[in-house]
Design a protein around this motif. Structure first.
Motif, PDB file in Angstrom:
ATOM      1  N   UNK A  61       0.848  -1.193   0.000  1.00 24.74           N
ATOM      2  CA  UNK A  61       0.000   0.000   0.000  1.00 24.74           C
ATOM      3  C   UNK A  61       0.884   1.245   0.000  1.00 24.74           C
ATOM      4  N   UNK A  62       0.870   2.051  -1.074  1.00 31.24           N
ATOM      5  CA  UNK A  62       1.810   3.171  -1.212  1.00 31.24           C
ATOM      6  C   UNK A  62       1.710   4.198  -0.083  1.00 31.24           C
ATOM      7  N   UNK A  63       2.865   4.721   0.283  1.00 28.99           N
ATOM      8  CA  UNK A  63       2.994   5.817   1.241  1.00 28.99           C
ATOM      9  C   UNK A  63       3.573   7.012   0.487  1.00 28.99           C
ATOM     10  N   UNK A  64       3.002   8.193   0.687  1.00 29.44           N
ATOM     11  CA  UNK A  64       3.555   9.382   0.048  1.00 29.44           C
ATOM     12  C   UNK A  64       4.460  10.122   1.022  1.00 29.44           C
ATOM     13  N   UNK A  91      10.420   2.441  -4.706  1.00 30.06           N
ATOM     14  CA  UNK A  91       9.779   3.715  -5.019  1.00 30.06           C
ATOM     15  C   UNK A  91       9.084   3.596  -6.365  1.00 30.06           C
ATOM     16  N   UNK A  92       7.988   4.305  -6.517  1.00 35.24           N
ATOM     17  CA  UNK A  92       7.251   4.243  -7.776  1.00 35.24           C
ATOM     18  C   UNK A  92       6.967   5.647  -8.287  1.00 35.24           C
ATOM     19  N   UNK A  93       6.749   5.746  -9.570  1.00 36.43           N
ATOM     20  CA  UNK A  93       6.373   7.009 -10.209  1.00 36.43           C
ATOM     21  C   UNK A  93       7.232   8.178  -9.730  1.00 36.43           C
ATOM     22  N   UNK A  94       8.537   8.168 -10.009  1.00 35.99           N
ATOM     23  CA  UNK A  94       9.373   9.284  -9.557  1.00 35.99           C
ATOM     24  C   UNK A  94       8.837  10.603 -10.100  1.00 35.99           C
ATOM     25  N   UNK A  95       8.717  11.625  -9.252  1.00 34.81           N
ATOM     26  CA  UNK A  95       8.173  12.905  -9.711  1.00 34.81           C
ATOM     27  C   UNK A  95       9.096  13.569 -10.727  1.00 34.81           C
ATOM     28  N   UNK A  96       8.619  14.615 -11.405  1.00 34.92           N
ATOM     29  CA  UNK A  96       9.448  15.301 -12.405  1.00 34.92           C
ATOM     30  C   UNK A  96      10.798  15.723 -11.835  1.00 34.92           C
ATOM     31  N   UNK A  97      11.824  15.612 -12.652  1.00 36.62           N
ATOM     32  CA  UNK A  97      13.191  16.029 -12.312  1.00 36.62           C
ATOM     33  C   UNK A  97      13.854  15.110 -11.292  1.00 36.62           C
ATOM     34  N   UNK A 122       5.653  20.884  -3.478  1.00 35.13           N
ATOM     35  CA  UNK A 122       4.668  20.189  -4.307  1.00 35.13           C
ATOM     36  C   UNK A 122       5.220  18.893  -4.903  1.00 35.13           C
ATOM     37  N   UNK A 123       6.502  18.612  -4.669  1.00 40.72           N
ATOM     38  CA  UNK A 123       7.109  17.376  -5.173  1.00 40.72           C
ATOM     39  C   UNK A 123       6.779  16.237  -4.215  1.00 40.72           C
ATOM     40  N   UNK A 124       6.065  15.240  -4.704  1.00 38.45           N
ATOM     41  CA  UNK A 124       5.598  14.136  -3.859  1.00 38.45           C
ATOM     42  C   UNK A 124       6.236  12.829  -4.322  1.00 38.45           C
ATOM     43  N   UNK A 125       6.784  12.088  -3.364  1.00 34.23           N
ATOM     44  CA  UNK A 125       7.438  10.808  -3.646  1.00 34.23           C
ATOM     45  C   UNK A 125       6.540   9.670  -3.157  1.00 34.23           C
ATOM     46  N   UNK A 126       6.517   8.569  -3.905  1.00 32.10           N
ATOM     47  CA  UNK A 126       5.656   7.432  -3.574  1.00 32.10           C
ATOM     48  C   UNK A 126       6.493   6.192  -3.280  1.00 32.10           C
ATOM     49  N   UNK A 127       6.289   5.631  -2.098  1.00 39.15           N
ATOM     50  CA  UNK A 127       7.044   4.457  -1.655  1.00 39.15           C
ATOM     51  C   UNK A 127       6.100   3.291  -1.424  1.00 39.15           C
ATOM     52  N   UNK A 128       6.493   2.108  -1.898  1.00 38.14           N
ATOM     53  CA  UNK A 128       5.678   0.900  -1.732  1.00 38.14           C
ATOM     54  C   UNK A 128       6.356  -0.011  -0.704  1.00 38.14           C
ATOM     55  N   UNK A 129       5.717  -0.236   0.457  1.00 43.37           N
ATOM     56  CA  UNK A 129       6.338  -1.034   1.524  1.00 43.37           C
ATOM     57  C   UNK A 129       6.459  -2.509   1.160  1.00 43.37           C
ATOM     58  N   UNK A 130       7.521  -3.155   1.645  1.00 47.81           N
ATOM     59  CA  UNK A 130       7.634  -4.609   1.504  1.00 47.81           C
ATOM     60  C   UNK A 130       6.871  -5.286   2.644  1.00 47.81           C
ATOM     61  N   UNK A 131       6.894  -6.595   2.677  1.00 49.06           N
ATOM     62  CA  UNK A 131       6.235  -7.335   3.749  1.00 49.06           C
ATOM     63  C   UNK A 131       7.215  -7.518   4.902  1.00 49.06           C
ATOM     64  N   UNK A 155      12.339  11.271   8.895  1.00 48.69           N
ATOM     65  CA  UNK A 155      10.905  11.383   9.150  1.00 48.69           C
ATOM     66  C   UNK A 155      10.585  10.774  10.508  1.00 48.69           C
ATOM     67  N   UNK A 156       9.335  10.903  10.917  1.00 39.24           N
ATOM     68  CA  UNK A 156       8.853  10.149  12.070  1.00 39.24           C
ATOM     69  C   UNK A 156       8.829   8.668  11.694  1.00 39.24           C
ATOM     70  N   UNK A 157       8.838   7.805  12.691  1.00 40.96           N
ATOM     71  CA  UNK A 157       8.834   6.366  12.450  1.00 40.96           C
ATOM     72  C   UNK A 157       7.429   5.870  12.137  1.00 40.96           C
ATOM     73  N   UNK A 158       7.336   4.984  11.157  1.00 41.28           N
ATOM     74  CA  UNK A 158       6.065   4.365  10.793  1.00 41.28           C
ATOM     75  C   UNK A 158       6.046   2.935  11.320  1.00 41.28           C
ATOM     76  N   UNK A 159       4.915   2.515  11.861  1.00 41.47           N
ATOM     77  CA  UNK A 159       4.764   1.148  12.341  1.00 41.47           C
ATOM     78  C   UNK A 159       3.809   0.382  11.432  1.00 41.47           C
ATOM     79  N   UNK A 160       3.878  -0.920  11.515  1.00 39.27           N
ATOM     80  CA  UNK A 160       3.048  -1.751  10.653  1.00 39.27           C
ATOM     81  C   UNK A 160       1.565  -1.546  10.960  1.00 39.27           C
ATOM     82  N   UNK A 161       0.769  -1.337   9.925  1.00 38.12           N
ATOM     83  CA  UNK A 161      -0.619  -0.928  10.092  1.00 38.12           C
ATOM     84  C   UNK A 161      -1.535  -1.947  10.717  1.00 38.12           C
ATOM     85  N   UNK A 162      -1.166  -3.220  10.727  1.00 39.88           N
ATOM     86  CA  UNK A 162      -2.057  -4.231  11.293  1.00 39.88           C
ATOM     87  C   UNK A 162      -2.300  -4.005  12.771  1.00 39.88           C
ATOM     88  N   UNK A 163      -1.405  -3.281  13.435  1.00 38.38           N
ATOM     89  CA  UNK A 163      -1.602  -3.020  14.853  1.00 38.38           C
ATOM     90  C   UNK A 163      -2.837  -2.155  15.088  1.00 38.38           C
TER      91      UNK A 163
END
Length: 203
Positions: A61-64, A91-97, A122-131, A155-163
């Motif tokens: 599930x992508x994270x921006x 990473x997916x869909x690298x933004x312009x430049x 306005x430059x947004x990066x898209x990351x796809x998490x592994x399992x 960044x702040x730390x992200x935890x696995x969403x199932x929690x």
């Protein structure tokens, strides 16, 4: 032979002086240091922050990620876990430049600048998490210009969403009185709940 080598030597010197206007080299994947000869990172706190659209993640599930702060021209952005310098996920869909950078054998293991055009809020990066189950954070090197850059912008730390899903199940069980005891626990099995999990039982 010497005459043939001269243009090559001049080209290498040019890149050493100018840095890498077309993106970070793969050699920067681990330490994330630009190969700008004679230039050190800024000692002051970075005027940038890495913001995400969620504090949790789920595999696939992508994270921006957005870099908030003044305009910048150079960037190297990765996802990591504590204790490792490997770029996680893809990473997916690298933004312009910008473009992908292969790190740790992963063709999309990082994102870097493709040129020195201005990037901004306005430059947004898209990351796809592994399992994975380990918490994840994003880290970046950000350059306003060749001689002005900051490293280890986190960044702040992200935890696995199932929690969070588990938390909802526990709260629902308590609401419907399915369980006589419903405890929300953190990683150390203590109160109050801090986003890691919960335990419901019948007393």
């Amino acid at each position: 032979m010497k005459m043939l080598l001269l243009p090559y030597v001049i080209l290498q010197v040019f890149h050493a002086v100018q840095g890498y206007p077309n993106g970070a080299p793969t050699g920067a994947c681990e330490d994330m240091l630009p190969r700008h000869v004679g230039v050190l990172p800024q000692p002051s706190p970075a005027p940038y922050s890495l913001l995400t659209n969620s504090r949790t993640f789920e595999a696939g599930k992508p994270i921006t990620v957005t870099i908030k702060g003044p305009d910048y021209r150079g960037v190297l952005l990765e996802a990591r876990t504590d204790g490792s310098t490997n770029g996680l996920g893809s990473w997916s869909l690298p933004p312009p430049d910008t473009k992908f950078l292969q790190c740790t054998g992963n063709p999309q293991g990082a994102v870097t600048h493709a040129n020195t055009n201005v990037k901004g809020n306005s430059t947004v990066y898209n990351w796809v998490p592994p399992s994975i189950t380990s918490p994840v954070y994003f880290v970046a090197t950000i350059a306003q210009q060749r001689t002005v850059y900051w490293i280890n912008v986190r960044s702040a730390t992200l935890t696995r969403g199932t929690y969070r899903t588990t938390q909802s199940v526990c709260k629902e069980g308590l609401k419907k009185k399915t369980f006589s005891v419903c405890s929300l626990l953190d990683r150390n099995n203590s109160w109050p709940w801090s986003g890691y999990g919960c335990r419901c039982h019948n007393g």
